[in-house]
Write an enzyme that holds these catalytic residues in place. Structure first.
Site, PDB file in Angstrom:
ATOM      1  N   CYS A 190      -6.754   1.578  11.805  1.00  0.00           N
ATOM      2  CA  CYS A 190      -5.692   0.951  12.239  1.00  0.00           C
ATOM      3  C   CYS A 190      -5.942   0.446  13.736  1.00  0.00           C
ATOM      4  O   CYS A 190      -6.259  -0.910  13.999  1.00  0.00           O
ATOM      5  CB  CYS A 190      -4.359   1.960  12.181  1.00  0.00           C
ATOM      6  SG  CYS A 190      -3.742   2.034  10.682  1.00  0.00           S
ATOM      7  N   HIS A 209       5.623  -2.003  13.372  1.00  0.00           N
ATOM      8  CA  HIS A 209       7.056  -1.916  12.406  1.00  0.00           C
ATOM      9  C   HIS A 209       7.501  -0.441  12.549  1.00  0.00           C
ATOM     10  O   HIS A 209       6.783   0.564  12.757  1.00  0.00           O
ATOM     11  CB  HIS A 209       6.306  -2.026  11.079  1.00  0.00           C
ATOM     12  CG  HIS A 209       5.207  -1.334  10.540  1.00  0.00           C
ATOM     13  ND1 HIS A 209       3.961  -1.953  10.569  1.00  0.00           N
ATOM     14  CD2 HIS A 209       4.974  -0.042  10.083  1.00  0.00           C
ATOM     15  CE1 HIS A 209       2.921  -1.128  10.374  1.00  0.00           C
ATOM     16  NE2 HIS A 209       3.564  -0.025   9.939  1.00  0.00           N
ATOM     17  N   TRP A 219      -4.439  12.998   8.289  1.00  0.00           N
ATOM     18  CA  TRP A 219      -5.005  12.460   7.169  1.00  0.00           C
ATOM     19  C   TRP A 219      -5.157  12.978   6.015  1.00  0.00           C
ATOM     20  O   TRP A 219      -5.489  12.448   4.912  1.00  0.00           O
ATOM     21  CB  TRP A 219      -6.778  12.209   7.460  1.00  0.00           C
ATOM     22  CG  TRP A 219      -6.839  11.180   8.795  1.00  0.00           C
ATOM     23  CD1 TRP A 219      -6.821  11.346  10.203  1.00  0.00           C
ATOM     24  CD2 TRP A 219      -7.226   9.721   8.431  1.00  0.00           C
ATOM     25  NE1 TRP A 219      -7.217  10.158  10.696  1.00  0.00           N
ATOM     26  CE2 TRP A 219      -7.361   9.512   9.679  1.00  0.00           C
ATOM     27  CE3 TRP A 219      -7.372   9.045   7.492  1.00  0.00           C
ATOM     28  CZ2 TRP A 219      -7.764   7.910   9.834  1.00  0.00           C
ATOM     29  CZ3 TRP A 219      -7.474   7.810   7.409  1.00  0.00           C
ATOM     30  CH2 TRP A 219      -7.686   7.296   8.655  1.00  0.00           C
ATOM     31  N   ARG A 270       0.730  -1.304   0.185  1.00  0.00           N
ATOM     32  CA  ARG A 270       0.102  -0.137   0.057  1.00  0.00           C
ATOM     33  C   ARG A 270       0.902   1.383  -0.125  1.00  0.00           C
ATOM     34  O   ARG A 270       0.739   2.111  -0.708  1.00  0.00           O
ATOM     35  CB  ARG A 270      -1.005   0.019   1.051  1.00  0.00           C
ATOM     36  CG  ARG A 270      -1.905   1.416   1.217  1.00  0.00           C
ATOM     37  CD  ARG A 270      -2.737   1.366   2.406  1.00  0.00           C
ATOM     38  NE  ARG A 270      -1.807   1.779   3.660  1.00  0.00           N
ATOM     39  CZ  ARG A 270      -1.522   2.830   3.802  1.00  0.00           C
ATOM     40  NH1 ARG A 270      -1.883   4.045   3.247  1.00  0.00           N
ATOM     41  NH2 ARG A 270      -0.706   3.097   5.060  1.00  0.00           N
ATOM     42  N   ASN A 276      -1.100   7.304  19.099  1.00  0.00           N
ATOM     43  CA  ASN A 276      -2.230   6.306  19.475  1.00  0.00           C
ATOM     44  C   ASN A 276      -2.357   6.228  21.002  1.00  0.00           C
ATOM     45  O   ASN A 276      -3.573   6.225  21.594  1.00  0.00           O
ATOM     46  CB  ASN A 276      -1.802   4.953  18.747  1.00  0.00           C
ATOM     47  CG  ASN A 276      -2.047   4.978  17.439  1.00  0.00           C
ATOM     48  OD1 ASN A 276      -1.108   4.494  16.876  1.00  0.00           O
ATOM     49  ND2 ASN A 276      -3.101   5.248  16.737  1.00  0.00           N
ATOM     50  N   ASP A 334       2.629   2.024  13.215  1.00  0.00           N
ATOM     51  CA  ASP A 334       3.841   2.820  12.905  1.00  0.00           C
ATOM     52  C   ASP A 334       4.511   3.244  14.173  1.00  0.00           C
ATOM     53  O   ASP A 334       3.986   4.039  14.793  1.00  0.00           O
ATOM     54  CB  ASP A 334       3.496   4.189  11.888  1.00  0.00           C
ATOM     55  CG  ASP A 334       4.648   5.036  11.723  1.00  0.00           C
ATOM     56  OD1 ASP A 334       5.671   4.893  12.422  1.00  0.00           O
ATOM     57  OD2 ASP A 334       4.616   6.024  11.002  1.00  0.00           O
ATOM     58  N   TYR A 354       9.290   2.087   9.472  1.00  0.00           N
ATOM     59  CA  TYR A 354       9.404   2.404   8.290  1.00  0.00           C
ATOM     60  C   TYR A 354      10.870   2.675   8.083  1.00  0.00           C
ATOM     61  O   TYR A 354      11.691   3.246   8.696  1.00  0.00           O
ATOM     62  CB  TYR A 354       8.621   3.519   7.873  1.00  0.00           C
ATOM     63  CG  TYR A 354       7.126   3.145   7.313  1.00  0.00           C
ATOM     64  CD1 TYR A 354       6.830   2.504   6.379  1.00  0.00           C
ATOM     65  CD2 TYR A 354       6.186   3.365   8.502  1.00  0.00           C
ATOM     66  CE1 TYR A 354       5.471   2.148   6.256  1.00  0.00           C
ATOM     67  CE2 TYR A 354       4.816   3.076   8.230  1.00  0.00           C
ATOM     68  CZ  TYR A 354       4.520   2.460   7.221  1.00  0.00           C
ATOM     69  OH  TYR A 354       3.306   1.961   7.101  1.00  0.00           O
ATOM     70  N   TYR A 385     -13.387   5.319  10.578  1.00  0.00           N
ATOM     71  CA  TYR A 385     -13.197   5.627  11.902  1.00  0.00           C
ATOM     72  C   TYR A 385     -14.516   6.017  12.649  1.00  0.00           C
ATOM     73  O   TYR A 385     -15.545   5.396  12.972  1.00  0.00           O
ATOM     74  CB  TYR A 385     -12.143   6.389  12.633  1.00  0.00           C
ATOM     75  CG  TYR A 385     -10.771   5.701  12.276  1.00  0.00           C
ATOM     76  CD1 TYR A 385     -10.408   4.764  13.180  1.00  0.00           C
ATOM     77  CD2 TYR A 385      -9.712   6.072  11.363  1.00  0.00           C
ATOM     78  CE1 TYR A 385      -9.080   3.978  13.339  1.00  0.00           C
ATOM     79  CE2 TYR A 385      -8.810   5.599  11.286  1.00  0.00           C
ATOM     80  CZ  TYR A 385      -8.331   4.643  12.274  1.00  0.00           C
ATOM     81  OH  TYR A 385      -6.983   3.912  12.123  1.00  0.00           O
ATOM     82  N   ARG A 397     -19.429  -7.366  29.389  1.00  0.00           N
ATOM     83  CA  ARG A 397     -18.320  -7.443  28.280  1.00  0.00           C
ATOM     84  C   ARG A 397     -18.898  -7.154  27.010  1.00  0.00           C
ATOM     85  O   ARG A 397     -17.956  -7.534  26.173  1.00  0.00           O
ATOM     86  CB  ARG A 397     -17.988  -8.852  28.604  1.00  0.00           C
ATOM     87  CG  ARG A 397     -17.271  -9.206  29.961  1.00  0.00           C
ATOM     88  CD  ARG A 397     -16.666 -10.453  30.227  1.00  0.00           C
ATOM     89  NE  ARG A 397     -17.643 -11.603  30.339  1.00  0.00           N
ATOM     90  CZ  ARG A 397     -18.112 -11.916  30.981  1.00  0.00           C
ATOM     91  NH1 ARG A 397     -18.064 -11.603  32.365  1.00  0.00           N
ATOM     92  NH2 ARG A 397     -19.232 -12.986  31.161  1.00  0.00           N
ATOM     93  N   GLU A 405      -7.645  14.811  16.543  1.00  0.00           N
ATOM     94  CA  GLU A 405      -8.085  13.638  15.805  1.00  0.00           C
ATOM     95  C   GLU A 405      -9.167  13.084  16.316  1.00  0.00           C
ATOM     96  O   GLU A 405     -10.193  12.605  15.827  1.00  0.00           O
ATOM     97  CB  GLU A 405      -6.779  12.935  15.415  1.00  0.00           C
ATOM     98  CG  GLU A 405      -7.333  11.824  14.366  1.00  0.00           C
ATOM     99  CD  GLU A 405      -6.225  10.829  14.230  1.00  0.00           C
ATOM    100  OE1 GLU A 405      -6.414   9.824  13.284  1.00  0.00           O
ATOM    101  OE2 GLU A 405      -5.342  10.713  15.221  1.00  0.00           O
ATOM    102  N   ARG A 465      -4.252  -3.029  14.379  1.00  0.00           N
ATOM    103  CA  ARG A 465      -3.970  -4.095  13.331  1.00  0.00           C
ATOM    104  C   ARG A 465      -2.739  -3.642  12.501  1.00  0.00           C
ATOM    105  O   ARG A 465      -1.852  -4.481  12.068  1.00  0.00           O
ATOM    106  CB  ARG A 465      -4.957  -4.126  12.142  1.00  0.00           C
ATOM    107  CG  ARG A 465      -5.288  -2.970  11.405  1.00  0.00           C
ATOM    108  CD  ARG A 465      -5.855  -3.090   9.936  1.00  0.00           C
ATOM    109  NE  ARG A 465      -6.083  -1.878   9.180  1.00  0.00           N
ATOM    110  CZ  ARG A 465      -5.248  -1.606   8.325  1.00  0.00           C
ATOM    111  NH1 ARG A 465      -4.119  -2.533   7.990  1.00  0.00           N
ATOM    112  NH2 ARG A 465      -5.121  -0.271   7.873  1.00  0.00           N
ATOM    113  N   SER A 466      -2.289  -2.184  12.570  1.00  0.00           N
ATOM    114  CA  SER A 466      -1.219  -1.837  11.761  1.00  0.00           C
ATOM    115  C   SER A 466      -0.500  -0.656  12.581  1.00  0.00           C
ATOM    116  O   SER A 466      -1.200   0.229  12.882  1.00  0.00           O
ATOM    117  CB  SER A 466      -1.188  -1.431  10.466  1.00  0.00           C
ATOM    118  OG  SER A 466      -0.316  -0.951   9.758  1.00  0.00           O
TER     119      SER A 466
END
Length: 376
Positions: free
Chosen positions: A203, A264, A81, A22, A234, A226, A266, A134, A183, A59, A223-224
């Site tokens: 993400c 990850h 964004w 991507r 985050n 940076d 970059y 989102y 729950r 955000e 899930r992803s």
């Protein structure tokens, strides 16, 4: 914030190289990890580099309002964004082949697009749309409802499907207040039926709140991740979400659990990223990294890396995050700041500029040139 430094060390010391189709960039990453932050020890805003809290907080307010267009963020000088909106705009206009990613043409077109968003509201109304991302899922989740055929007076209405909307935020707050031990306290932004319409799949996609007594925790699954640019945002953003929900429900915020999938760093693009295509280079770097004995040695490793890796191509500077991470690891974490919220409802708060309702006190971060470029 030693938890965050430990994560950085794991990514660089244990990570594997992967190419991301991507972003068209290479990364060094792990398949999974987890960190926990106890908000009773201070608000977890990274101190080893400066993270302007206004940016992740604005955000979050944008998400909580259920918006899907970048215009209101751009108007508040928040560009988290903007590149994703531009990417979706190129796709919508059939221009992806004309302006390939990481090219000088892409960079030039993006700058023109960003400037036009600021001044042309009509253009922004369509070109700034990100799709149902989102917050749109949080506040406007679509629910198909089957309505069987029936009569209305003398008229017969055939079978039909209608679309209703679910406000997940409203249900979340109501559920925590009425059934704290449940729950089911979840915000879910992963909607498979609408993923293809989004500029970027969410993400952080799963937020689950858990109440024990008068304390409330939040576990977020991402899930992803940076690890250099995104993760500090985050951490701050979802810790604020926990604070806001706790205040709205009359509970005490306790722990933010951050669960990572594919976390990850970059590595940029060729020729710089070519260094990481050689397994011997990867092993040599990680052997050196894992042998570091003190913070000063991270700076020495940074100099070694820059001497041995290829240059960054024009227009792609700062896309390799490894030098930035090594610099950050050389800094000693400082005392965490505290947070204060205005005494108003959550719904009223998110309508206002962040600085009017949230105060961060005692934030003493290291100041250095940490402006890496985010992958789009």
């Amino acid at each position: 914030m030693q938890q965050y430094h430990n994560l950085l060390k794991r990514v660089l010391g244990e990570g594997d190289v992967q190419f991301d189709p991507r972003t068209q960039e290479s990364v060094l990453g792990l398949s999974a990890a987890q960190s926990t932050y106890d908000l009773r020890e201070g608000f977890p805003l990274v101190t080893t580099k400066n993270v302007p809290p206004r940016l992740p907080f604005e955000e979050l307010f944008w998400k909580l309002r259920g918006e899907r267009n970048v215009k209101s963020l751009v108007d508040r000088n928040v560009h988290i964004w903007t590149a994703n909106a531009f990417d979706r705009y190129l796709k919508t206009e059939g221009l992806l082949d004309k302006f390939p990613k990481h090219s000088l043409e892409w960079n030039q077109k993006f700058e023109a697009y960003r400037e036009r968003l600021k001044v042309d509201s009509e253009f922004a109304s369509t070109a700034g749309d990100l799709g149902p991302v989102y917050g749109h899922q949080w506040r406007h989740w679509k629910k198909p409802v089957f309505v069987p055929g029936h009569s209305e007076g003398i008229e017969w209405i055939s079978d039909e499907w209608k679309i209703e909307e679910i406000d997940q935020l409203e249900k979340l707050i109501d559920g925590i207040k009425k059934k704290p031990g449940s729950r089911y306290h979840v915000l879910n932004s992963w909607n498979p039926s609408e993923l293809s319409d989004m500029a970027l799949g969410p993400c952080p996609f799963w937020h689950q709140f858990t109440v024990y007594g008068n304390k409330i925790d939040l576990t977020m699954v991402q899930r992803s991740c940076d690890v250099f640019l995104g993760v500090p945002f985050n951490i701050a953003q979802d810790s604020l979400l926990l604070e806001l929900v706790a205040k709205e429900t009359g509970l005490k915020p306790r722990k933010f659990n951050h669960s990572f999938v594919n976390v990850h760093a970059y590595l940029g693009v060729a020729p710089r990223a070519s260094f990481w295509a050689d397994e011997n280079n990867v092993k040599t770097f990680q052997d050196r990294f894992n042998g570091v004995e003190n913070r000063q040695k991270y700076l020495e490793l940074k100099e070694w890396y820059l001497r041995n890796a290829g240059d960054e191509s024009p227009g792609n500077e700062r896309k390799d995050h490894i030098p930035f991470i090594l610099e950050q690891l050389s800094k000693e974490p400082r005392t965490l700041p505290s947070i204060k919220l205005e005494d108003i409802s959550l719904i009223d708060a998110i309508k206002k500029p962040v600085e009017e309702v949230i105060k961060i006190e005692g934030y003493d971060s290291h100041k250095w040139d940490s402006k890496a470029v985010m992958a789009a």
